[in-house]
Motif scaffolding. Sequence first.
Motif, short mmCIF file in Angstrom:
data_model
loop_
_atom_site.label_atom_id
_atom_site.label_comp_id
_atom_site.label_asym_id
_atom_site.label_seq_id
_atom_site.Cartn_x
_atom_site.Cartn_y
_atom_site.Cartn_z
N LEU A 7 0.83 -1.20 0.00
CA LEU A 7 0.00 0.00 0.00
C LEU A 7 0.87 1.26 0.00
O LEU A 7 0.56 2.24 -0.71
CB LEU A 7 -0.90 -0.01 1.23
CG LEU A 7 -2.15 0.87 1.21
CD1 LEU A 7 -3.12 0.39 0.15
CD2 LEU A 7 -2.81 0.86 2.58
N VAL A 8 1.96 1.24 0.76
CA VAL A 8 2.83 2.41 0.82
C VAL A 8 3.54 2.64 -0.51
O VAL A 8 3.57 3.76 -1.04
CB VAL A 8 3.85 2.25 1.96
CG1 VAL A 8 4.94 3.31 1.86
CG2 VAL A 8 3.16 2.34 3.32
N PHE A 11 0.75 2.88 -3.63
CA PHE A 11 -0.38 3.79 -3.53
C PHE A 11 0.03 5.11 -2.87
O PHE A 11 -0.04 6.17 -3.49
CB PHE A 11 -1.53 3.15 -2.75
CG PHE A 11 -2.67 4.09 -2.48
CD1 PHE A 11 -3.47 4.53 -3.52
CD2 PHE A 11 -2.93 4.54 -1.19
CE1 PHE A 11 -4.51 5.43 -3.28
CE2 PHE A 11 -3.96 5.43 -0.94
CZ PHE A 11 -4.76 5.87 -2.00
N ALA A 12 0.45 5.04 -1.62
CA ALA A 12 0.75 6.28 -0.89
C ALA A 12 1.88 7.07 -1.54
O ALA A 12 1.80 8.31 -1.67
CB ALA A 12 1.09 5.94 0.56
N TRP A 13 2.94 6.39 -1.93
CA TRP A 13 4.10 7.08 -2.52
C TRP A 13 3.75 7.77 -3.84
O TRP A 13 4.02 8.97 -4.00
CB TRP A 13 5.23 6.07 -2.68
CG TRP A 13 6.50 6.62 -3.27
CD1 TRP A 13 6.97 7.90 -3.20
CD2 TRP A 13 7.47 5.89 -4.03
NE1 TRP A 13 8.17 8.02 -3.86
CE2 TRP A 13 8.50 6.79 -4.38
CE3 TRP A 13 7.58 4.56 -4.43
CZ2 TRP A 13 9.60 6.41 -5.12
CZ3 TRP A 13 8.69 4.18 -5.16
CH2 TRP A 13 9.69 5.09 -5.51
N VAL A 15 0.81 8.74 -5.01
CA VAL A 15 -0.16 9.81 -4.79
C VAL A 15 0.52 11.00 -4.11
O VAL A 15 0.30 12.17 -4.49
CB VAL A 15 -1.35 9.30 -3.95
CG1 VAL A 15 -2.26 10.46 -3.54
CG2 VAL A 15 -2.15 8.27 -4.73
N ALA A 16 1.34 10.73 -3.11
CA ALA A 16 2.05 11.81 -2.42
C ALA A 16 2.99 12.54 -3.37
O ALA A 16 3.15 13.77 -3.28
CB ALA A 16 2.84 11.25 -1.23
N PHE A 216 -10.06 13.67 -2.07
CA PHE A 216 -9.60 12.83 -0.97
C PHE A 216 -10.38 13.12 0.31
O PHE A 216 -10.72 12.20 1.06
CB PHE A 216 -8.10 13.07 -0.74
CG PHE A 216 -7.48 12.15 0.27
CD1 PHE A 216 -7.20 10.83 -0.06
CD2 PHE A 216 -7.16 12.59 1.54
CE1 PHE A 216 -6.63 9.97 0.86
CE2 PHE A 216 -6.59 11.75 2.47
CZ PHE A 216 -6.31 10.43 2.13
N ALA A 356 -7.38 2.13 5.69
CA ALA A 356 -6.32 2.42 4.73
C ALA A 356 -6.44 1.55 3.49
O ALA A 356 -6.18 2.01 2.36
CB ALA A 356 -4.94 2.23 5.39
N LEU A 359 -8.84 3.03 0.88
CA LEU A 359 -8.56 4.32 0.24
C LEU A 359 -8.38 4.24 -1.28
O LEU A 359 -8.81 5.15 -1.99
CB LEU A 359 -7.32 4.95 0.88
CG LEU A 359 -7.51 5.56 2.27
CD1 LEU A 359 -6.19 6.09 2.80
CD2 LEU A 359 -8.55 6.67 2.23
N PRO A 360 -7.73 3.20 -1.84
CA PRO A 360 -7.57 3.17 -3.29
C PRO A 360 -8.89 3.21 -4.06
O PRO A 360 -8.90 3.60 -5.24
CB PRO A 360 -6.84 1.83 -3.53
CG PRO A 360 -6.07 1.61 -2.28
CD PRO A 360 -6.96 2.12 -1.18
N VAL A 368 -3.07 8.06 -9.42
CA VAL A 368 -2.21 6.92 -9.14
C VAL A 368 -1.36 6.56 -10.36
O VAL A 368 -0.14 6.34 -10.26
CB VAL A 368 -3.05 5.71 -8.70
CG1 VAL A 368 -2.16 4.48 -8.51
CG2 VAL A 368 -3.79 6.01 -7.41
#
Length: 525
Positions: A7-8, A11-13, A15-16, A216, A356, A359-360, A368
């Motif tokens: 996920l990190v 997805f998170a990386w 998007v961030a 978001f 979490a 979230l996707p 993404v």
Amino acid sequence: MLPLGFLVVFFAWPVAAIIGRGFGSGGVGTAIGDPLTWRLAGFTVASAGVSTIVAVLAGLPVAFLLARVRLPGVSLVRTLVLVPFVLPTVVVGLAFRALWPDGGLLPLVLANAFFNVAVVARTVSGLWSHLDPRTVDAARALGASPWRAFRSVTLPALAPAIASSAAVVFLFCATSFGVVLILGGAKFRTLETEIYLRTVELLDLSGAAALSLVQFAAVVAALVVGALARRRRENAVRLRSRSETARRPRGGEWWAVSAGLAVIALLMTPIVALLVESVSTSDGWSLAGYAALGGQGSRGALQVSGWDAASMSLRTAFDATILAMIVGVLASVVLVALRRTPGRPARGLGETMDAALMLPLGVSAVTVGFGYLITLDALPGDLRTSPLLVPLAQALVIIPLIVRMVLPVLRSVDVRLRQAASTLGASPGRVWREIDLPLTARSLVAAAGFGYVVALGEFGATSFLARPDAPTLPVAVATLISRPGELNNQMAYAACALLMIVTVVAVVLIDRFGAVRGQNSVGEF
């Protein structure tokens, strides 16, 4: 660590990174203050809200039909209502365009509701089947009319399931991409399509980042509402044992049955219209569109043949399903373990991880996808050029669906069986192999099949990441309908018909093989 790590990283990386670039350009504040941003947000929320209301109103009589009625053909209804939920968005978009060639707001709202009637019907019917019918009988004996008994007794008891399903339906409608792109055109734009426009065509990363932040916030709010409602629904189900409450309708119940069957008929109308359109030409009935799938369309619309695109879809969906099953099943096992662990910290960690993983579903697939292109070169092997790029994006979309299907089944395994096996000397691995796996095998197969058909029709991230020389079938369809020529149009409808047929067959097999009596195949939405 594997589900969280996936996920990190995937997805998170990404998007961030996109949001960080938007802030770095210095235009996020301006974009958030732009009245256009809030007009788009207002239209997105309003259209999603109306679609949610339509889906809830249409889903309730179907839920009654599934939970309380014993008539020939109810099992077929259970399968048919699930078909729209897993149809590719481009298929639904073209199906409604066959009914409304000019598109517009009404078909857009109805198409989003069309997708999500199954979520309401099967979620609410799962709780409805647990309700004790004697409470309604008592209200009727005290003089309440059928409508008042429903309003005063049944509806409040169903409120957790209705709220839970409505929150998820709103989430799906607010992040709808393919349907809005095909039916809304340039006139009706949502946050999702505007993010796509600003990222792909205008390269306005600050504007896209601002819109992503607004989206978001709406997604998190919907997830919080859905999680609270889902917890209330789980408690309601836990307090009641399921009993055989289905029976032949009587009196005014036939009106509810008729309404449910009418909804099913309406759900099938766009599907029939698409099949008719796939064999209709200006010269009459013809299979020219199906025959043309062996080529590249009029004036070389595609760089590959339609059958090559179909083959690419099958392979990509298979890879995505394998990835999603590995991550989704491991995540479900962890969530169950945390739920069974005494203490507030473990429960809080489980609830955070559960949220979490959802979230996707609500973050723009375009965000993404574009994030992949600017981040994944930092990983060994530069995944931006890897054949796994599209399967990774598709897996991210279907992991939440697999978790929602597998998690309630794993939770239902009697912990005393596992404790007995451990007492007799079985290792944790053997307990899983001898107890959990046999009891959940059918639902695992159903989850894999369900994830496969969803990946097969995924369009949002795939449309951004797929190369022109290796498109999936939904991407090829979108390309064909954007090019002039009757043959291209016929090829697009023929390809959609094939996607729909594969989806229907898969749904029938899933529902017949994977579903256990009393288990909702859509999962615990």
